[in-house]
Design a protein around this motif. Structure first.
Motif, PDB file in Angstrom:
ATOM      1  N   ILE A  24      32.597  11.916   5.820  1.00 29.75           N
ATOM      2  CA  ILE A  24      33.364  12.527   6.918  1.00 29.75           C
ATOM      3  C   ILE A  24      33.737  11.385   8.039  1.00 29.75           C
ATOM      4  N   ARG A  25      34.926  11.592   8.243  1.00 30.66           N
ATOM      5  CA  ARG A  25      35.402  10.754   9.484  1.00 30.66           C
ATOM      6  C   ARG A  25      36.333  11.422  10.103  1.00 30.66           C
ATOM      7  N   PHE A  26      36.308  11.415  11.379  1.00 25.69           N
ATOM      8  CA  PHE A  26      37.031  12.184  12.474  1.00 25.69           C
ATOM      9  C   PHE A  26      38.254  11.203  12.958  1.00 25.69           C
ATOM     10  N   VAL A  27      39.253  11.780  13.117  1.00 27.09           N
ATOM     11  CA  VAL A  27      40.308  10.652  13.605  1.00 27.09           C
ATOM     12  C   VAL A  27      40.794  11.403  15.131  1.00 27.09           C
ATOM     13  N   LYS A  28      40.836  10.379  16.053  1.00 26.87           N
ATOM     14  CA  LYS A  28      41.088  10.637  17.247  1.00 26.87           C
ATOM     15  C   LYS A  28      42.144   9.802  17.965  1.00 26.87           C
ATOM     16  N   LYS A  29      42.704  10.114  19.252  1.00 25.21           N
ATOM     17  CA  LYS A  29      43.692   9.618  19.571  1.00 25.21           C
ATOM     18  C   LYS A  29      43.296   8.172  20.181  1.00 25.21           C
ATOM     19  N   ASN A  30      42.087   8.521  21.003  1.00 26.02           N
ATOM     20  CA  ASN A  30      41.283   7.367  21.575  1.00 26.02           C
ATOM     21  C   ASN A  30      39.957   7.703  21.562  1.00 26.02           C
ATOM     22  N   ALA A  31      39.118   6.837  22.363  1.00 32.88           N
ATOM     23  CA  ALA A  31      37.660   7.100  22.445  1.00 32.88           C
ATOM     24  C   ALA A  31      37.050   8.156  23.318  1.00 32.88           C
ATOM     25  N   ASN A  32      38.119   8.512  24.155  1.00 35.48           N
ATOM     26  CA  ASN A  32      38.001   9.576  25.257  1.00 35.48           C
ATOM     27  C   ASN A  32      38.545  10.972  24.736  1.00 35.48           C
ATOM     28  N   SER A  33      39.217  11.145  23.561  1.00 28.33           N
ATOM     29  CA  SER A  33      39.474  12.369  23.313  1.00 28.33           C
ATOM     30  C   SER A  33      38.799  12.950  22.300  1.00 28.33           C
ATOM     31  N   LEU A  34      39.005  14.370  21.788  1.00 25.46           N
ATOM     32  CA  LEU A  34      38.472  15.159  21.122  1.00 25.46           C
ATOM     33  C   LEU A  34      39.229  14.771  19.594  1.00 25.46           C
ATOM     34  N   PRO A  35      38.335  15.098  18.473  1.00 27.32           N
ATOM     35  CA  PRO A  35      39.155  14.648  17.588  1.00 27.32           C
ATOM     36  C   PRO A  35      40.152  16.007  16.987  1.00 27.32           C
ATOM     37  N   LYS A  36      41.282  15.418  16.329  1.00 29.90           N
ATOM     38  CA  LYS A  36      42.337  16.213  15.952  1.00 29.90           C
ATOM     39  C   LYS A  36      42.285  16.637  14.515  1.00 29.90           C
ATOM     40  N   LEU A  37      41.879  15.538  13.581  1.00 27.44           N
ATOM     41  CA  LEU A  37      41.929  15.425  12.306  1.00 27.44           C
ATOM     42  C   LEU A  37      40.440  15.140  11.762  1.00 27.44           C
ATOM     43  N   MET A  38      40.454  15.399  10.478  1.00 28.02           N
ATOM     44  CA  MET A  38      38.891  14.738   9.887  1.00 28.02           C
ATOM     45  C   MET A  38      39.069  14.598   8.428  1.00 28.02           C
ATOM     46  N   LEU A  39      38.936  13.426   7.942  1.00 28.39           N
ATOM     47  CA  LEU A  39      38.880  12.998   6.318  1.00 28.39           C
ATOM     48  C   LEU A  39      37.686  13.311   5.707  1.00 28.39           C
ATOM     49  N   ILE A  40      37.843  14.022   4.737  1.00 34.88           N
ATOM     50  CA  ILE A  40      36.628  14.316   3.924  1.00 34.88           C
ATOM     51  C   ILE A  40      36.665  13.863   2.463  1.00 34.88           C
ATOM     52  N   GLU A  41      35.629  13.250   2.117  1.00 27.23           N
ATOM     53  CA  GLU A  41      35.279  12.883   0.605  1.00 27.23           C
ATOM     54  C   GLU A  41      34.134  13.806   0.009  1.00 27.23           C
ATOM     55  N   GLY A  42      34.536  14.572  -1.101  1.00 21.14           N
ATOM     56  CA  GLY A  42      33.595  15.314  -1.832  1.00 21.14           C
ATOM     57  C   GLY A  42      33.346  14.946  -3.049  1.00 21.14           C
ATOM     58  N   VAL A  43      32.464  15.023  -3.562  1.00 21.25           N
ATOM     59  CA  VAL A  43      31.998  14.763  -5.081  1.00 21.25           C
ATOM     60  C   VAL A  43      31.649  15.953  -5.886  1.00 21.25           C
ATOM     61  N   LYS A  44      32.233  16.166  -6.835  1.00 18.14           N
ATOM     62  CA  LYS A  44      32.047  17.530  -7.740  1.00 18.14           C
ATOM     63  C   LYS A  44      30.316  17.444  -8.566  1.00 18.14           C
ATOM     64  N   TYR A  45      29.766  18.392  -8.079  1.00 18.68           N
ATOM     65  CA  TYR A  45      28.418  18.462  -8.698  1.00 18.68           C
ATOM     66  C   TYR A  45      27.557  17.233  -8.129  1.00 18.68           C
ATOM     67  N   ALA A  46      27.821  16.742  -7.052  1.00 17.27           N
ATOM     68  CA  ALA A  46      26.943  15.827  -6.624  1.00 17.27           C
ATOM     69  C   ALA A  46      25.765  16.415  -6.075  1.00 17.27           C
ATOM     70  N   LYS A  47      24.805  15.367  -5.410  1.00 14.88           N
ATOM     71  CA  LYS A  47      23.624  15.994  -4.898  1.00 14.88           C
ATOM     72  C   LYS A  47      24.035  16.214  -3.231  1.00 14.88           C
ATOM     73  N   ARG A  48      22.991  17.209  -2.675  1.00 14.39           N
ATOM     74  CA  ARG A  48      23.297  17.340  -1.250  1.00 14.39           C
ATOM     75  C   ARG A  48      23.111  16.239  -0.370  1.00 14.39           C
ATOM     76  N   GLY A  49      24.079  16.067   0.450  1.00 17.24           N
ATOM     77  CA  GLY A  49      23.718  15.001   1.764  1.00 17.24           C
ATOM     78  C   GLY A  49      25.043  14.355   1.980  1.00 17.24           C
ATOM     79  N   PHE A  50      25.287  14.117   3.156  1.00 13.05           N
ATOM     80  CA  PHE A  50      26.663  13.315   3.695  1.00 13.05           C
ATOM     81  C   PHE A  50      26.467  12.592   4.900  1.00 13.05           C
ATOM     82  N   PHE A  51      27.488  11.519   5.350  1.00 15.85           N
ATOM     83  CA  PHE A  51      27.190  10.979   6.322  1.00 15.85           C
ATOM     84  C   PHE A  51      28.762  11.018   7.005  1.00 15.85           C
ATOM     85  N   PHE A  52      28.556  10.571   8.466  1.00 12.57           N
ATOM     86  CA  PHE A  52      29.608  10.409   9.277  1.00 12.57           C
ATOM     87  C   PHE A  52      29.988   9.011   9.442  1.00 12.57           C
ATOM     88  N   GLU A  53      31.335   8.487   9.187  1.00 13.31           N
ATOM     89  CA  GLU A  53      31.624   7.432   9.234  1.00 13.31           C
ATOM     90  C   GLU A  53      32.015   7.034  10.636  1.00 13.31           C
TER      91      GLU A  53
END
Length: 230
Positions: A179-208
């Motif tokens: 998961i990766r959030f897209v922000k205007k800059n370091a001081n702003s709240l995220p407006k968008l998020m990018l998600i990579e998912g895998v079908k039938y994968a094991k549970r567990g994710f990380f934030f980029e």
């Protein structure tokens, strides 16, 4: 007016209508976030920018959109680039994806859901939330149907839909992995998020690390990289 433009960071060209069907920055960011391979599908493809940015990383690319005018323009883009052998375009409602793509037959699915008016910004705050959620479900259900086991799914979505997106993905056997959030800059709240998912994968994710659009008054290095390299 129909214009022929270059696809950023490639030698390919794309037809765009100045009044409609133009790709947005969020699609470019998604194309850089994704790691496609094999047979790829773009659900709700719009102008087809994802396929034209990523076609060299795929063995085949299938574009699906319900809008006939959009697909007509995309057909022209495919022809001007001599990519008919590798990119196929279909007019189809996402809820009927089983009519054109077989179950468990695709390696990678990408989507920038097209139920927003400008990129991923909501057209009207009064849009019925239930209908909004149902649209998201249709895209993820369609992806789960056509993806092979351990196939990858990539999506860009409004960050306010984070919980909805994650719940729908898990309920359709697609486990979020990056998961990766897209922000205007370091001081702003995220407006968008990018998600990579895998079908039938094991549970567990990380934030980029967050993706920044600007650095002061200038374009950020993150965004510059998107425009300069696929």
């Amino acid at each position: 007016m129909i214009k022929l433009d270059y696809v950023p960071a490639t030698n390919y060209k794309i037809y765009q209508d100045d009044s409609n069907f133009k790709y947005t920055t969020d699609s470019l960011i998604l194309s850089s976030f994704a790691k496609p391979k094999g047979v790829c599908v773009d659900l709700g493809c719009g102008s087809g920018i994802l396929s034209l940015r990523l076609v060299d990383k795929a063995t085949e690319f299938i574009n699906v959109d319900v809008n006939e005018r959009t697909i007509s323009l995309l057909d022209r883009s495919v022809m001007v680039n001599d990519l008919e052998y590798k990119i196929k375009n279909y007019v189809c409602d996402i809820g009927s994806i089983c009519e054109i793509i077989g179950k468990n037959s695709v390696d990678t699915v990408l989507t920038n859901p097209p139920y927003y008016s400008d990129g991923l910004r909501v057209k009207s705050e009064s849009i019925d939330k239930a209908r909004y959620s149902k649209n998201l479900e249709i895209f993820i259900e369609g992806a789960s149907y056509i993806l092979k086991d351990l196939g990858k799914f990539y999506m860009v979505i409004s960050s306010i839909r984070m919980i909805d997106a994650l719940e729908i993905l898990v309920s359709n056997r697609i486990e979020p992995k990056r998961i990766r959030f897209v922000k205007k800059n370091a001081n702003s709240l995220p407006k968008l998020m990018l998600i990579e998912g895998v079908k039938y994968a094991k549970r567990g994710f990380f934030f980029e690390r967050d993706f920044f659009l600007t650095d002061g008054e200038e374009m950020s290095e993150d965004l510059r990289e998107v425009y300069n390299r696929v």
